[in-house]
Design a protein around this motif. Structure first.
Motif, PDB file in Angstrom:
ATOM      1  N   ALA A  43      10.114   4.393   7.925  1.00  0.00           N
ATOM      2  CA  ALA A  43      11.383   5.108   8.049  1.00  0.00           C
ATOM      3  C   ALA A  43      11.446   6.223   7.012  1.00  0.00           C
ATOM      4  N   GLY A  44      11.925   7.344   7.412  1.00  0.00           N
ATOM      5  CA  GLY A  44      11.995   8.498   6.518  1.00  0.00           C
ATOM      6  C   GLY A  44      10.810   9.405   6.709  1.00  0.00           C
ATOM      7  N   TYR A  45       9.622   8.835   6.627  1.00  0.00           N
ATOM      8  CA  TYR A  45       8.414   9.638   6.824  1.00  0.00           C
ATOM      9  C   TYR A  45       8.318  10.085   8.273  1.00  0.00           C
ATOM     10  N   ASN A  46       8.650   9.201   9.184  1.00  0.00           N
ATOM     11  CA  ASN A  46       8.491   9.532  10.599  1.00  0.00           C
ATOM     12  C   ASN A  46       9.506  10.561  11.084  1.00  0.00           C
ATOM     13  N   THR A  47      10.569  10.793  10.340  1.00  0.00           N
ATOM     14  CA  THR A  47      11.575  11.772  10.751  1.00  0.00           C
ATOM     15  C   THR A  47      11.413  13.125  10.059  1.00  0.00           C
ATOM     16  N   MET A  48      10.446  13.230   9.169  1.00  0.00           N
ATOM     17  CA  MET A  48      10.218  14.488   8.456  1.00  0.00           C
ATOM     18  C   MET A  48       9.591  15.531   9.377  1.00  0.00           C
ATOM     19  N   SER A  49       9.837  16.790   9.039  1.00  0.00           N
ATOM     20  CA  SER A  49       9.170  17.870   9.754  1.00  0.00           C
ATOM     21  C   SER A  49       7.694  17.885   9.363  1.00  0.00           C
ATOM     22  N   LYS A  50       6.888  18.553  10.154  1.00  0.00           N
ATOM     23  CA  LYS A  50       5.454  18.629   9.858  1.00  0.00           C
ATOM     24  C   LYS A  50       5.211  19.279   8.506  1.00  0.00           C
ATOM     25  N   GLU A  51       6.034  20.237   8.151  1.00  0.00           N
ATOM     26  CA  GLU A  51       5.884  20.918   6.860  1.00  0.00           C
ATOM     27  C   GLU A  51       6.123  19.952   5.703  1.00  0.00           C
ATOM     28  N   LYS A  52       7.155  19.122   5.824  1.00  0.00           N
ATOM     29  CA  LYS A  52       7.433  18.148   4.762  1.00  0.00           C
ATOM     30  C   LYS A  52       6.361  17.065   4.716  1.00  0.00           C
ATOM     31  N   LYS A  53       5.913  16.603   5.893  1.00  0.00           N
ATOM     32  CA  LYS A  53       4.869  15.578   5.921  1.00  0.00           C
ATOM     33  C   LYS A  53       3.600  16.070   5.241  1.00  0.00           C
ATOM     34  N   ALA A  54       3.324  17.350   5.333  1.00  0.00           N
ATOM     35  CA  ALA A  54       2.122  17.915   4.718  1.00  0.00           C
ATOM     36  C   ALA A  54       2.166  17.797   3.198  1.00  0.00           C
ATOM     37  N   TYR A  74       3.036  15.181   1.572  1.00  0.00           N
ATOM     38  CA  TYR A  74       2.847  13.788   1.179  1.00  0.00           C
ATOM     39  C   TYR A  74       1.442  13.318   1.495  1.00  0.00           C
ATOM     40  N   ASP A  75       0.949  12.421   0.659  1.00  0.00           N
ATOM     41  CA  ASP A  75      -0.354  11.786   0.863  1.00  0.00           C
ATOM     42  C   ASP A  75      -0.137  10.579   1.767  1.00  0.00           C
ATOM     43  N   LYS A  76      -0.365  10.774   3.062  1.00  0.00           N
ATOM     44  CA  LYS A  76      -0.093   9.735   4.052  1.00  0.00           C
ATOM     45  C   LYS A  76      -0.907   8.477   3.781  1.00  0.00           C
ATOM     46  N   ASN A  77      -2.162   8.635   3.377  1.00  0.00           N
ATOM     47  CA  ASN A  77      -3.010   7.464   3.139  1.00  0.00           C
ATOM     48  C   ASN A  77      -2.513   6.638   1.957  1.00  0.00           C
ATOM     49  N   ALA A  78      -2.101   7.302   0.877  1.00  0.00           N
ATOM     50  CA  ALA A  78      -1.574   6.575  -0.279  1.00  0.00           C
ATOM     51  C   ALA A  78      -0.277   5.853   0.082  1.00  0.00           C
ATOM     52  N   LEU A  79       0.566   6.521   0.856  1.00  0.00           N
ATOM     53  CA  LEU A  79       1.819   5.906   1.284  1.00  0.00           C
ATOM     54  C   LEU A  79       1.546   4.685   2.162  1.00  0.00           C
ATOM     55  N   CYS A  80       0.615   4.810   3.088  1.00  0.00           N
ATOM     56  CA  CYS A  80       0.272   3.679   3.963  1.00  0.00           C
ATOM     57  C   CYS A  80      -0.349   2.532   3.177  1.00  0.00           C
ATOM     58  N   ARG A  81      -1.216   2.837   2.224  1.00  0.00           N
ATOM     59  CA  ARG A  81      -1.815   1.767   1.406  1.00  0.00           C
ATOM     60  C   ARG A  81      -0.745   1.011   0.627  1.00  0.00           C
ATOM     61  N   PHE A  82       0.204   1.754   0.061  1.00  0.00           N
ATOM     62  CA  PHE A  82       1.299   1.116  -0.665  1.00  0.00           C
ATOM     63  C   PHE A  82       2.110   0.225   0.273  1.00  0.00           C
ATOM     64  N   MET A  83       2.437   0.738   1.437  1.00  0.00           N
ATOM     65  CA  MET A  83       3.212  -0.046   2.394  1.00  0.00           C
ATOM     66  C   MET A  83       2.432  -1.294   2.830  1.00  0.00           C
ATOM     67  N   GLY A  84       1.116  -1.181   2.948  1.00  0.00           N
ATOM     68  CA  GLY A  84       0.294  -2.340   3.273  1.00  0.00           C
ATOM     69  C   GLY A  84       0.395  -3.410   2.205  1.00  0.00           C
ATOM     70  N   ARG A  85       0.276  -3.003   0.945  1.00  0.00           N
ATOM     71  CA  ARG A  85       0.408  -3.971  -0.153  1.00  0.00           C
ATOM     72  C   ARG A  85       1.806  -4.589  -0.180  1.00  0.00           C
ATOM     73  N   LEU A  86       2.804  -3.767   0.106  1.00  0.00           N
ATOM     74  CA  LEU A  86       4.173  -4.270   0.137  1.00  0.00           C
ATOM     75  C   LEU A  86       4.342  -5.306   1.248  1.00  0.00           C
ATOM     76  N   MET A  87       3.775  -5.047   2.404  1.00  0.00           N
ATOM     77  CA  MET A  87       3.871  -6.000   3.518  1.00  0.00           C
ATOM     78  C   MET A  87       3.168  -7.320   3.185  1.00  0.00           C
ATOM     79  N   PHE A  88       2.011  -7.243   2.533  1.00  0.00           N
ATOM     80  CA  PHE A  88       1.318  -8.474   2.126  1.00  0.00           C
ATOM     81  C   PHE A  88       2.147  -9.251   1.107  1.00  0.00           C
ATOM     82  N   ALA A  89       2.799  -8.547   0.187  1.00  0.00           N
ATOM     83  CA  ALA A  89       3.651  -9.221  -0.806  1.00  0.00           C
ATOM     84  C   ALA A  89       4.847  -9.877  -0.118  1.00  0.00           C
ATOM     85  N   LEU A  90       5.427  -9.206   0.863  1.00  0.00           N
ATOM     86  CA  LEU A  90       6.555  -9.784   1.582  1.00  0.00           C
ATOM     87  C   LEU A  90       6.117 -11.003   2.396  1.00  0.00           C
TER      88      LEU A  90
END
Length: 106
Positions: free
Chosen positions: A31-42, A44-60
């Motif tokens: 949420a938040g990332y998926n609603t950003m414009s392409k310019e804003k998404k550019a 952000y480091d999508k891979n770092a964000l996804c890795r963090f979210m992966g670790r967060l999901m494992f912790a949850l």
């Protein structure tokens, strides 16, 4: 029995999302990332964000194990400890993700 199955399903969902995010995929689910414009998404480091979210999901997912065990064994204190850990992981994840511009490209 139904509640225990629901808790195990939540655990499996978190593990599945953790695997997906750890592979650098599924950013459209953030949420938040998926609603950003392409310019804003550019910016952000999508891979770092996804890795963090992966670790967060494992912790949850790990937090839901004592919840399920507490339900299965009838131990209210274990159930409560799991819920408390779940809330602390969420709060810590939100603070970590939203401070320090960690996921922005430099």
């Amino acid at each position: 029995m139904g509640l225990l199955l629901a808790e195990l399903a939540v655990t499996a969902l978190f593990v599945g999302l953790g695997v997906l995010f750890s592979k650098g995929k599924g950013a459209f689910l953030i949420a938040g990332y998926n609603t950003m414009s392409k310019e804003k998404k550019a910016r952000y480091d999508k891979n770092a964000l996804c890795r963090f979210m992966g670790r967060l999901m494992f912790a949850l997912a790990a937090c839901w194990v004592p919840v399920a065990l507490g339900t299965a064994l009838g131990l209210g204190w274990l159930y409560g400890a799991g819920i408390a850990a779940y809330l602390l992981v969420i709060a810590g994840g939100l603070i970590y993700a939203n401070t320090g511009h960690r996921f922005q490209n430099r």
